[in-house]
Design an enzyme around this catalytic site. Structure first.
Site, PDB file in Angstrom:
ATOM      1  CG  ASP A  43      -2.063   0.799   0.856  1.00 41.95           C
ATOM      2  OD1 ASP A  43      -3.301   0.630   1.704  1.00 41.95           O
ATOM      3  OD2 ASP A  43      -2.238   1.787   0.134  1.00 41.95           O
TER       4      ASP A  43
HETATM    5  C1  GLC Z   1      -4.354   4.351  -0.393  1.00 39.09           C
HETATM    6  C2  GLC Z   1      -5.230   3.075   0.055  1.00 39.09           C
HETATM    7  C3  GLC Z   1      -5.350   2.007  -0.992  1.00 39.09           C
HETATM    8  C4  GLC Z   1      -5.118   2.743  -2.337  1.00 39.09           C
HETATM    9  C5  GLC Z   1      -3.849   3.084  -2.432  1.00 39.09           C
HETATM   10  C6  GLC Z   1      -3.558   3.911  -3.815  1.00 39.09           C
HETATM   11  O1  GLC Z   1      -3.663   4.851   0.779  1.00 39.09           O
HETATM   12  O2  GLC Z   1      -4.937   2.632   1.326  1.00 39.09           O
HETATM   13  O3  GLC Z   1      -6.542   1.335  -0.595  1.00 39.09           O
HETATM   14  O4  GLC Z   1      -5.376   1.515  -3.381  1.00 39.09           O
HETATM   15  O5  GLC Z   1      -3.580   4.084  -1.377  1.00 39.09           O
HETATM   16  O6  GLC Z   1      -4.226   4.675  -4.197  1.00 39.09           O
END
Ligand code: GLC
Length: 709
Positions: free
Chosen positions: A263
């Site tokens: 993430d």
């Molecule tokens: C965010 C979220 C995740 C998302 C990622 C990319 O922080 O936690 O769900 O897919 O970043 O945007």
């Protein structure tokens, strides 16, 4: 490209090239002004280095991505195409109801259709991967991201996410209109302690395996191409650097062979967690744990080369990770078609097309939940109606993750009512501020519709709240209008179950609207006037009070179970100030029809291993309207080597019944359905007494007993 050629390509790549394939940056590094998700991050790159990375986060649009692909392939020494990934969680330009609402449809095939439509739009916009479905089970609506979850039940969540994976990917993800699915967040992000986002989780092994893992497992079995690691810790280790979680469990036990992406900035955040000393240590741990792509940090970019040169990370691990990324690009057909489906013409045709708008409206028809109706709904157009509340004209009701939706295209409740029911006598006060005019209009009206709850800014990432009751201003508004009005219908918007016991008690009708998407208010208008018979069921229990959280219908009896009463009972497991039960339970929802369930009939009361048992009931629509009924099968293991929930959803069939129609719904029960993790964490069934129910919701007592021999 044949896979053996991929191996040859890998062997030809330099160490730096291989590392760059494992880096994902957002649009800010490519001259875009859009910081769509995550906190701002900046780190040094060499000239043009961004254009040599393996994938891009959040950039979208056919023209832009074709141009960006050209530039990246020109800069990449072996002209390897980049992957374009983004958060198409529940729609791209057409926003469908938020996932907790999709769960409330109790209709997995609808979830698949939504994912198919979202994929068509996203693919036309040049995207290759969507960071969806989010499979995190939720028992605590203080957590703002319960909006993104299918809900509280492991079995229903598994059915919803597996259908979304298949909807996004189809049988061949390189086909036109398909995108690769990245299931997230692995694992148990929804168990953030106290509902506070990014917080640690404290789970038993049993709870992790019984409750939180089934949906991810189902997504992997459905063929999800990627898995995203979660921000939280499990067993006091950050998921992103947990070898046990990623290598042993995800790849070993679940057999996942795809790409693991972290993430946003999660590798670097292990420093804040206190388990990594610095970025080099974080990069080492993440690579050893099995993270392939580093989203939005420079840990891999700057630290992997020295780690490999120093022998602290085997280059073979890097090669494995890079090969998985190359295989993903290959399975998407990007080596032959680096633009894949990017097409300005298709964008014109598909984005927010009438077919997808109709599906958005149909989806909301099945996700909106009627919780109470004491003779006030459906409305009659010839009666005087007043609509009160700012949410009646709010376009921010498509969900905070609908990052690519055009909110000017959201149909508001006011627009829906005025367009679809122009003959109705409806007056609007789209404000939460109480005025004399508002109250006098309320007093003269036959029925007042109160649009309360949250718009999309109140739920989503980092939007946790400590108190899930309504804001004081809305409670005050409700009390004033309720005192003036003859009849009230309360429409609850939002991405989480809210605690509204007083309103539930005093309003004549209560509807959980959720965040219904681009065209959801059209469905709401049709439900209000009876053109559509509501069929939604709560995918997450609605508590009386924040203090009951976390809460789930699949609770454990304890050694001191509370008798069936709302009163406080000393020396049993209960509260002095609120009941144990939720305000409205999982699986609950009303319609405008009277639906009856006949007794459960079993073809045998003894189930043997390898055998099966048939359980059936006759469901009848006593009218007056055609109805969609989510028939639910629950099972309880009355005794186990570990405590077992008082019931668990094990089957579902959503049927349509004409007025007067009777239908026998039959479920097959097998020994496999009774398996659980025993005291030694073996996934087994245990002989003994069981009870099953076939009913309308998780409170049903329409049951029968059987034994497993
Ligand atoms: C965010 C979220 C995740 C998302 C990622 C990319 O922080 O936690 O769900 O897919 O970043 O945007």
């Amino acid at each position: 490209m044949e896979e053996k050629k991929l191996q040859k390509l890998l062997e030809d790549m330099s160490l730096q090239e291989k590392i760059e394939q494992l880096v994902q940056l957002n649009g800010l590094f490519f001259g875009s002004s859009e910081q769509l998700t995550g906190p701002a991050a900046a780190f040094r790159l060499s000239e043009g280095q961004a254009y040599r990375t393996g994938s891009v986060l959040g950039e979208h649009g056919a023209a832009r991505l074709k141009k960006l692909q050209d530039r990246m392939m020109a800069e990449q020494p072996h002209h390897i195409p980049a992957l374009f990934m983004a958060d198409v969680i529940h729609g791209y330009r057409t926003a469908f109801p938020v996932p907790i609402a999709i769960g409330s449809s109790f209709n997995p095939s609808l979830a698949r259709r939504i994912a198919e439509a979202a994929a068509r739009e996203a693919a036309a916009a040049g995207l290759h991967v969507t960071f969806s479905p989010m499979a995190d089970l939720v028992h605590d609506s203080r957590w703002g991201r319960c909006m993104e979850s299918p809900g509280e039940d492991p079995w229903l969540n598994a059915r919803i996410v597996e259908n979304m994976v298949r909807g996004f990917q189809g049988e061949d993800v390189s086909e036109k209109g398909r995108v690769a699915s990245c299931v997230k967040h692995f694992a148990a992000y929804g168990a953030a302690q106290a509902g506070r986002d990014y917080n640690v989780t404290e789970l038993s092994e049993h709870t992790l395996f019984e409750d939180y893992l089934p949906a991810y497992r189902a997504a992997v079995e459905a063929g999800a191409c990627l898995v995203m690691t979660a921000f939280n810790t499990i067993d006091r280790r950050p998921c992103t650097t947990s070898r046990r979680l990623l290598r042993d469990l995800l790849r070993g036990d679940m057999g996942f062979e795809g790409v693991v992406i972290t993430d946003y900035s999660a590798i670097k955040e292990t420093i804040s967690h206190g388990t990594s000393e610095d970025e080099r240590d974080a990069a080492r741990q993440a690579m050893l744990a099995g993270c392939d792509i580093d989203m939005m940090t420079s840990c891999y970019l700057h630290e992997l080369e020295p780690l490999i040169r120093d022998g602290r990370v085997p280059e073979s691990l890097l090669d494995e990770a890079v090969l998985r990324v190359l295989k993903l690009k290959n399975v998407l057909g990007l080596f032959e078609h680096p633009y894949k489906d990017a097409s300005e013409e298709d964008e014109q045709q598909l984005l927010f097309c009438p077919e997808h708008q109709a599906l958005s409206r149909e989806a909301a028809e099945e996700t909106i939940v009627l919780l109470k109706n004491e003779g006030v709904l459906p409305l009659s157009p010839d009666r005087k109606i007043v609509v009160i509340g700012s949410l009646a004209e709010d376009r921010a009701i498509v969900g905070s993750w609908a990052v690519f939706a055009d909110r000017s295209q959201t149909v508001t409740l006011r627009e829906a009512l005025e367009t679809l029911y122009p003959e109705a006598d409806v007056t609007f006060f789209a404000s939460d501020a109480i005025t004399e005019d508002m109250l006098s209009a309320a007093a003269e009206a036959d029925t007042v519709l109160l649009a309360l709850g949250e718009n999309e800014t109140w739920t989503g990432e980092s939007r946790s709240i400590a108190d899930i009751s309504l804001p004081a201003s809305q409670k005050k508004l409700f009390d004033a209008v309720r005192a003036a009005a003859r009849k009230t219908v309360t429409l609850l918007f939002g991405g989480r179950p809210l605690a509204v016991p007083e309103i539930a008690q005093q309003t004549d009708a209560l509807i959980e609207v959720w965040l219904p998407g681009s065209c959801g208010c059209c469905a709401l208008a049709d439900i209000l006037f009876g053109k559509v018979n509501p069929s939604g069921r709560l995918s997450m229990s609605m508590p009386w009070h924040t203090g009951q959280l976390p809460i789930s219908y699949a609770a454990f009896q304890t050694g001191r179970p509370k008798p069936e009463t709302d009163r406080f009972v000393p020396f049993v497991s209960n509260y002095m100030d609120v009941p144990n039960r939720p305000l409205y339970p999982f699986g609950f929802g009303l319609s405008y029809s009277e639906v009856t369930y006949g007794p459960v009939c079993l073809n045998t009361d003894t189930l043997t291993s390898g055998g099966s048992l048939q359980a059936e009931a006759v469901i009848e629509n006593k009218g007056p309207l055609p109805v969609k009924e989510a028939v639910q099968l629950y099972i309880r293991d009355l005794h186990g080597s570990v405590v077992r929930p008082v019931r668990e959803l094990k089957g579902l069939e959503k049927i349509c019944l004409a007025p007067g129609e009777r239908r026998t719904v039959r479920f097959t029960v097998t020994e496999e359905m009774l398996r659980f993790y025993d005291a030694d964490m073996h996934f087994v069934s245990e002989p003994g007494a069981f009870r099953l129910w076939i009913g309308h919701d998780s409170l049903t007592e329409n049951g029968a007993d059987f034994r497993l021999e």
